[in-house]
Design an enzyme around this catalytic site. Structure first.
Site, PDB file in Angstrom:
ATOM      1  N   ASP A   1       0.826  -1.210   0.000  1.00 24.61           N
ATOM      2  CA  ASP A   1       0.000   0.000   0.000  1.00 24.61           C
ATOM      3  C   ASP A   1       0.860   1.260   0.000  1.00 24.61           C
ATOM      4  OD1 ASP A   1      -2.493  -1.393   0.174  1.00 24.61           O
ATOM      5  OD2 ASP A   1      -2.023  -1.842   2.244  1.00 24.61           O
TER       6      ASP A   1
ATOM      7  N   GLU B   1       0.826  -5.205  -5.723  1.00 20.63           N
ATOM      8  CA  GLU B   1       0.488  -4.364  -6.875  1.00 20.63           C
ATOM      9  C   GLU B   1       1.685  -3.584  -7.401  1.00 20.63           C
ATOM     10  OE1 GLU B   1      -2.418  -0.530  -7.588  1.00 20.63           O
ATOM     11  OE2 GLU B   1      -3.191  -2.221  -6.443  1.00 20.63           O
TER      12      GLU B   1
END
Length: 394
Positions: free
Chosen positions: A30, A298
């Site tokens: 994140d 990600e």
């Protein structure tokens, strides 16, 4: 291949104050994405305040910071007095919830209490975005850029917009800073050897004599022991493997898997090096310097995709195997088939056997990844899409 850029637009590119909120949930993914986005927007002339509940990883991830980015702390309750003093001095024009984090109500109250110069309404001239997780599933294109009315709290009556990164022009695009491919090419041709030496690793050698360099970022994949056993005995595609392991859980997982696999020390097929913590810039260089990359999260999967080299993504596991359709959509969207598809299945599913990779399979995988990168380079980036959207919906 250069970058696709939106033409200069004074309204779109006008300097705005962005407030990006990030809650660190899954180790460094994140904050990694939020930092790259903040730095990219700042490099485009924007002013960014990155509010994060745990900024400790930035000490090694981004030790030099970035011009135009200010990192600020926040927790369960914000300091209302401090916000009341800060926000009117530099009122925010764009508010971003990274990955659906809950913004403190004290911040929202102070944000709306500081109207922008020239605007009488607290919400006039502003844009509130919910930046979602990356996915290749079909719902992303359907839901991208939809408004969501706020029903409760100090911001009741406002609207925020769902903003989905993605792999098609119907989405918000992918995070990629200007000049990335050019910097990677220059590194590969001029700097890779010296950078590897700086880590105590051998530089480039003749292809026929050198091992394949493979980076490993993982969280205890079930197939890891089998993979290390396979490489220890046979190498990869007929060549030995120099495995470069990132610190933390990756290094711990490799150590445990080596014991489980009962691999003999000093194997001719596998040499393992545990790396120190790397900044984002040096992690990029690690991916560029390797022939194959194992990634998780990600941020790292996108950075691996931009290299154009074979990579294996350990997707975040979810209950009821909900992550497997996400993985299938990602592979299908990027047209990764054959060895790439079967290896991803084995890495993410306990029941799938690891395929053996020969030189031909690895070459096909390389060609597919380069083709996927070429298609994505022809699309607008996440940074461009955000600037365009904010200019239209402020």
């Amino acid at each position: 291949m250069g970058d696709v850029r939106i033409v200069d637009n004074p309204v779109m590119n006008r300097r705005r104050q962005w407030d990006i909120f990030c809650k660190v949930i899954d180790n460094f993914g994140d904050i990694g994405v939020s930092w790259r986005l903040s730095a990219d927007l700042a490099a485009r002339g924007q002013a960014v305040r990155l509010w994060v509940d745990d900024a400790s990883a930035l000490s090694w991830m981004a030790p030099l910071g970035a011009p135009g980015v200010t990192v600020l702390p926040w927790g369960q309750a914000a300091d209302a007095a401090a916000l009341a003093a800060l926000l009117p001095a530099k009122p925010g024009e764009v508010l971003v919830e990274a990955f659906g984090c809950d913004i403190p109500p004290e911040f929202l109250s102070a944000w709306l209490a500081a109207p922008l110069p020239g605007h009488s309404s607290p919400v006039a001239g502003r844009c509130w975005l919910n930046l979602e997780y990356l996915s290749a599933e079909a719902y992303v294109a359907r839901c991208h850029a939809l408004p969501s009315p706020v029903q409760h709290g100090p911001a009741a009556g406002c609207s925020k917009w769902f903003f989905y990164p993605g792999f098609t022009p119907q989405t918000g695009g992918l995070l990629r800073e200007a000049g990335l491919i050019e910097r990677m090419t220059a590194f590969e041709t001029k700097e890779a050897g010296s950078w590897l030496h700086s880590l105590g690793l051998p530089g480039a050698a003749p292809a026929s004599a050198s091992p394949l360099r493979v980076s490993m970022l993982c969280y205890e994949p079930p197939a890891l022991a089998a993979l290390l056993r396979q490489w220890s005995a046979h190498g990869l595609a007929g060549r030995p493997v120099a495995l470069l392991v990132t610190p933390g859980r990756s290094a711990q997982a490799v150590k445990a898997a080596m014991a489980q696999a009962n691999c003999p020390p000093g194997s001719a097929g596998l040499r393992i090096t545990c790396l120190p913590w790397l900044s984002q810039q040096d992690y990029d260089k690690l991916l560029w310097a390797c022939d194959m990359n194992f990634v998780r999260g990600e941020d790292s999967v996108l950075r691996a995709l931009w290299t154009g080299k074979p990579f294996v993504w350990q997707i975040y596991p979810q209950q009821d195997a909900a992550h497997l359709p996400k993985l299938a959509a990602f592979l299908q969207q990027n047209q990764l088939t054959g060895a790439a598809q079967s290896f991803h299945a084995a890495w993410n599913e306990r029941k799938q056997p690891l395929p053996a990779l020969d030189a031909g399979a690895l070459a096909d995988w390389l060609a597919q990844t380069r083709a996927a990168r070429a298609r994505l380079l022809a699309q607008f980036t996440l940074g461009d899409s955000l600037l365009k959207f904010v200019a239209k919906n402020r």
